[in-house]
Structure formats: structure tokens, C-alpha cells
Design a protein around this motif. Structure first.
Motif, PDB file in Angstrom:
ATOM      1  N   ALA A  39       3.987 -30.287  -6.198  1.00 34.46           N
ATOM      2  CA  ALA A  39       2.636 -30.801  -6.410  1.00 34.46           C
ATOM      3  C   ALA A  39       1.632 -29.716  -6.772  1.00 34.46           C
ATOM      4  CB  ALA A  39       2.168 -31.547  -5.162  1.00 34.46           C
ATOM      5  N   ALA A  40       1.963 -28.455  -6.494  1.00 31.65           N
ATOM      6  CA  ALA A  40       1.024 -27.366  -6.750  1.00 31.65           C
ATOM      7  C   ALA A  40       1.080 -26.834  -8.178  1.00 31.65           C
ATOM      8  CB  ALA A  40       1.285 -26.212  -5.777  1.00 31.65           C
ATOM      9  N   MET A  41       2.000 -27.349  -9.000  1.00 34.17           N
ATOM     10  CA  MET A  41       2.142 -26.843 -10.360  1.00 34.17           C
ATOM     11  C   MET A  41       0.896 -27.167 -11.193  1.00 34.17           C
ATOM     12  SD  MET A  41       5.046 -25.310 -10.441  1.00 34.17           S
ATOM     13  CE  MET A  41       5.336 -25.106 -12.200  1.00 34.17           C
ATOM     14  N   ALA A  42       0.494 -26.212 -12.041  1.00 31.16           N
ATOM     15  CA  ALA A  42      -0.682 -26.424 -12.883  1.00 31.16           C
ATOM     16  C   ALA A  42      -0.424 -27.469 -13.955  1.00 31.16           C
ATOM     17  CB  ALA A  42      -1.103 -25.100 -13.534  1.00 31.16           C
ATOM     18  N   PHE A  43       0.829 -27.546 -14.422  1.00 28.65           N
ATOM     19  CA  PHE A  43       1.176 -28.514 -15.464  1.00 28.65           C
ATOM     20  C   PHE A  43       2.162 -29.531 -14.910  1.00 28.65           C
ATOM     21  CE2 PHE A  43       3.855 -29.906 -19.069  1.00 28.65           C
ATOM     22  CZ  PHE A  43       2.864 -30.413 -19.904  1.00 28.65           C
ATOM     23  N   ALA A  44       1.869 -30.796 -15.092  1.00 32.69           N
ATOM     24  CA  ALA A  44       2.735 -31.901 -14.681  1.00 32.69           C
ATOM     25  C   ALA A  44       3.171 -31.830 -13.221  1.00 32.69           C
ATOM     26  CB  ALA A  44       3.964 -31.955 -15.587  1.00 32.69           C
ATOM     27  N   PRO A  45       2.236 -31.704 -12.269  1.00 29.30           N
ATOM     28  CA  PRO A  45       2.618 -31.691 -10.862  1.00 29.30           C
ATOM     29  C   PRO A  45       3.231 -33.014 -10.422  1.00 29.30           C
ATOM     30  CG  PRO A  45       0.243 -31.945 -11.083  1.00 29.30           C
ATOM     31  CD  PRO A  45       0.766 -31.647 -12.453  1.00 29.30           C
ATOM     32  N   GLY A  46       4.319 -32.937  -9.652  1.00 28.91           N
ATOM     33  CA  GLY A  46       4.958 -34.136  -9.121  1.00 28.91           C
ATOM     34  C   GLY A  46       5.747 -34.946 -10.130  1.00 28.91           C
ATOM     35  N   VAL A  47       5.852 -34.457 -11.349  1.00 30.89           N
ATOM     36  CA  VAL A  47       6.535 -35.196 -12.405  1.00 30.89           C
ATOM     37  C   VAL A  47       8.022 -34.814 -12.436  1.00 30.89           C
ATOM     38  CG1 VAL A  47       6.675 -35.509 -14.909  1.00 30.89           C
ATOM     39  CG2 VAL A  47       4.444 -35.438 -13.774  1.00 30.89           C
ATOM     40  N   THR A  48       8.866 -35.776 -12.776  1.00 32.03           N
ATOM     41  CA  THR A  48      10.304 -35.532 -12.888  1.00 32.03           C
ATOM     42  C   THR A  48      10.612 -35.065 -14.308  1.00 32.03           C
ATOM     43  OG1 THR A  48      10.860 -37.153 -11.179  1.00 32.03           O
ATOM     44  CG2 THR A  48      12.584 -36.599 -12.764  1.00 32.03           C
ATOM     45  N   VAL A  49      11.310 -33.927 -14.403  1.00 32.23           N
ATOM     46  CA  VAL A  49      11.533 -33.285 -15.700  1.00 32.23           C
ATOM     47  C   VAL A  49      12.951 -32.731 -15.803  1.00 32.23           C
ATOM     48  CG1 VAL A  49       9.099 -32.621 -15.897  1.00 32.23           C
ATOM     49  CG2 VAL A  49      10.723 -31.044 -14.823  1.00 32.23           C
ATOM     50  N   PHE A  50      13.301 -32.296 -17.014  1.00 32.04           N
ATOM     51  CA  PHE A  50      14.502 -31.505 -17.217  1.00 32.04           C
ATOM     52  C   PHE A  50      14.149 -30.044 -16.956  1.00 32.04           C
ATOM     53  CE2 PHE A  50      14.586 -34.880 -20.590  1.00 32.04           C
ATOM     54  CZ  PHE A  50      15.603 -35.659 -20.042  1.00 32.04           C
ATOM     55  N   PRO A  51      15.120 -29.188 -16.640  1.00 33.17           N
ATOM     56  CA  PRO A  51      14.826 -27.763 -16.487  1.00 33.17           C
ATOM     57  C   PRO A  51      14.247 -27.194 -17.780  1.00 33.17           C
ATOM     58  CG  PRO A  51      17.002 -28.278 -15.614  1.00 33.17           C
ATOM     59  CD  PRO A  51      16.531 -29.504 -16.354  1.00 33.17           C
ATOM     60  N   GLY A  52      13.332 -26.259 -17.631  1.00 36.07           N
ATOM     61  CA  GLY A  52      12.757 -25.624 -18.810  1.00 36.07           C
ATOM     62  C   GLY A  52      11.434 -24.969 -18.489  1.00 36.07           C
ATOM     63  N   GLY A  53      10.867 -24.313 -19.488  1.00 29.03           N
ATOM     64  CA  GLY A  53       9.588 -23.647 -19.287  1.00 29.03           C
ATOM     65  C   GLY A  53       9.188 -22.847 -20.510  1.00 29.03           C
ATOM     66  N   GLY A  54       8.090 -22.125 -20.355  1.00 29.25           N
ATOM     67  CA  GLY A  54       7.534 -21.371 -21.458  1.00 29.25           C
ATOM     68  C   GLY A  54       8.362 -20.151 -21.829  1.00 29.25           C
ATOM     69  N   VAL A  55       8.245 -19.761 -23.090  1.00 28.76           N
ATOM     70  CA  VAL A  55       8.927 -18.575 -23.585  1.00 28.76           C
ATOM     71  C   VAL A  55       8.231 -17.331 -23.051  1.00 28.76           C
ATOM     72  CG1 VAL A  55       9.360 -17.206 -25.678  1.00 28.76           C
ATOM     73  CG2 VAL A  55       9.809 -19.669 -25.673  1.00 28.76           C
TER      74      VAL A  55
END
Length: 256
Positions: A39-55
Motif C-alpha cells: 500500500a505504500a508504493m507511489a505507483f499503483a499501491p495495492g494493485v495486483t501486477v506482474f513482476p516488473g519495474g523501471g529501467v
């Protein structure tokens, strides 16, 4: 979600990002690895996602030993330059290892088995104390780009303040490896059939962003990982539109 009703004159520049759709075969059918963001994430807190992130800027390091399709081929599939394509492939491998413990790398005799031996390096990668290039070189490993397939290209709507230019890859869980949720970015992790993940979202038990929902819907059309890997894909750039309808925000994909 914070956005302007009117598209800004100067939209935020999207940050390059890589997402990995990790799959496995089971007796119950095809399953995909999903994580619910803290829930503390700045982008898409609490959302279900695939693994991944910024370059990470270090993902462009050309010293990474690599086998499989060249950066030029990935650039053709996803569009863009070879340096960006190289960065995206490296980011895909790095982010998936950081977030799930699955490592698409190998030695001269094949893909590694249990990647738990690199737990310390995994933590150092996540904290940015170690680069992917330094990790692979120190461990004598080769990045296995041949274990990835291009799948999709999504860019965050122009109205949003935080935007990503995300390329989606597909990979199959290597034999002997295990996906976990040992990352500070996930509140929970696990495997689900695509149709079950969609049912959870429809019932309000989870939240999915449009790219995740769309991808899971596509995956319901496949029975095995082999079918997914063999699927002929033309990667087209998708930029959803956000429209406010009363108190609701509607997401429009394509020509809807």
C-alpha cells in the motif's frame, strides 16, 4: 490515480519499464505469477501486477554476456533504439529476479536450477548496491534472452502525473526454480489461472490495471505455456485514454 481531465500541454515523459508475464504449466492448466503491491508504493499501491519495474541506467551496460536474440531484434519487435532494447531486456531479467527470485540466466551447460544460492546478490540488486552486469559477471552467468518473448507495449495515459513506457515480455518458469514473494514491493504473491485472477478482480477481491486485465484476458485463450511461446504476436503501442463519467473514471483502450 491522479490525473487532469484535460490532457496537459506538456505530458509527463514516460519512464522506460519492463514487465514479465511469468507462466507455468500445471495439472489444472496454465498459471501466471502475480503480486499485490504494498500500500505504500507511489505507483499503483495495492494493485495486483506482474513482476516488473523501471529501467535502471546501468541496465544499458553492454558488457552483459548475452545469448539469444540480439538487441537489434528486440528493437525491431518493440520499436526504438538498440541501447533501449538492451536496457529493457536486462531490466526484465533483473526485475523478475528481484521480485520473484526467478533468474533467466545460465552457464555453459544450460539454465541454472534453484536460484536461491544468489539470495545475497538478489538483495543487493534490489537495494541498487549491485548492477545486473556486475552480478552476472561475478557469478559467471550469461543472460538468457532466448527465454523471453515480446508480448505487448503499453504507455500510461497522458493525463497521469506518473507515466511508464512499458514493454511486456513472456517467460516460462525454468525447471528447478521457484517463484516467491520475497520482495519489499509485494504484500502477497502467488500463482493463479488467468480466469481465476480475472474472477477475483470482477468480484472486488483484487484490483487490476488495464494492461494486466487485458493480458490476463488474452491468456485465457491458451492451454499451455508452449502455445503462448509459439503465438505469433505483432506488438503495437497501446495508450489508454481516461474519461471522467460522474464520480467514475472510465478507461478506454483502442478505438472503443
Amino acid at each position: 490515480m491522479r490525473f487532469s481531465d484535460v490532457p496537459p500541454e506538456q505530458p509527463a515523459v514516460p519512464r522506460d519499464a519492463a514487465t514479465v508475464i511469468l507462466l507455468r504449466d500445471t495439472d489444472e492448466g496454465l498459471e501466471v505469477f502475480l503480486q499485490r503491491r504494498v500500500a505504500a508504493m507511489a505507483f499503483a499501491p495495492g494493485v495486483t501486477v506482474f513482476p516488473g519495474g523501471g529501467v535502471d541506467e546501468r541496465d544499458a551496460d553492454a558488457s552483459v554476456r548475452w545469448t539469444g536474440p540480439a538487441a537489434s531484434e528486440w528493437a525491431d519487435w518493440f520499436g526504438g533504439t538498440e541501447p533501449i532494447a538492451r536496457s529493457l531486456v536486462c531490466a526484465a531479467v533483473r526485475e523478475m529476479f528481484e521480485e520473484s527470485g526467478v533468474l533467466l540466466a545460465g552457464t555453459d551447460v544450460g539454465v541454472i536450477g534453484d536460484a536461491a544460492r544468489y539470495a545475497g546478490e538478489r538483495r543487493a540488486l534490489e537495494s541498487r548496491e549491485l548492477s545486473l552486469a556486475a552480478f552476472l559477471a561475478g557469478a559467471g552467468l550469461t543472460l538468457r534472452a532466448d527465454l523471453l518473448r515480446p508480448w505487448a507495449h503499453w504507455i500510461t495515459p497522458v493525463q497521469e502525473e506518473r507515466r511508464y513506457d512499458a514493454r511486456f515480455f513472456v517467460a516460462v518458469l525454468p525447471s528447478g526454480q521457484h517463484a516467491d514473494g520475497a520482495t519489499t514491493e509485494a504484500a502477497s504473491s502467488g500463482w493463479q489461472r488467468p480466469e481465476d485472477a480475472l474472477a477475483d478482480a470482477e468480484a472486488g477481491r483484487s484490483i487490476l490495471m488495464p494492461p494486466t486485465w487485458h493480458t490476463l484476458s488474452e491468456l485465457t485463450g491458451f492451454d499451455t505455456t508452449a502455445e503462448v511461446l509459439d503465438a505469433e504476436r505483432t506488438v503495437e503501442t497501446i495508450i489508454p485514454k481516461l474519461v471522467r463519467e460522474g464520480d467514475q473514471i472510465r478507461v478506454i483502450v483502442g478505438d472503443e
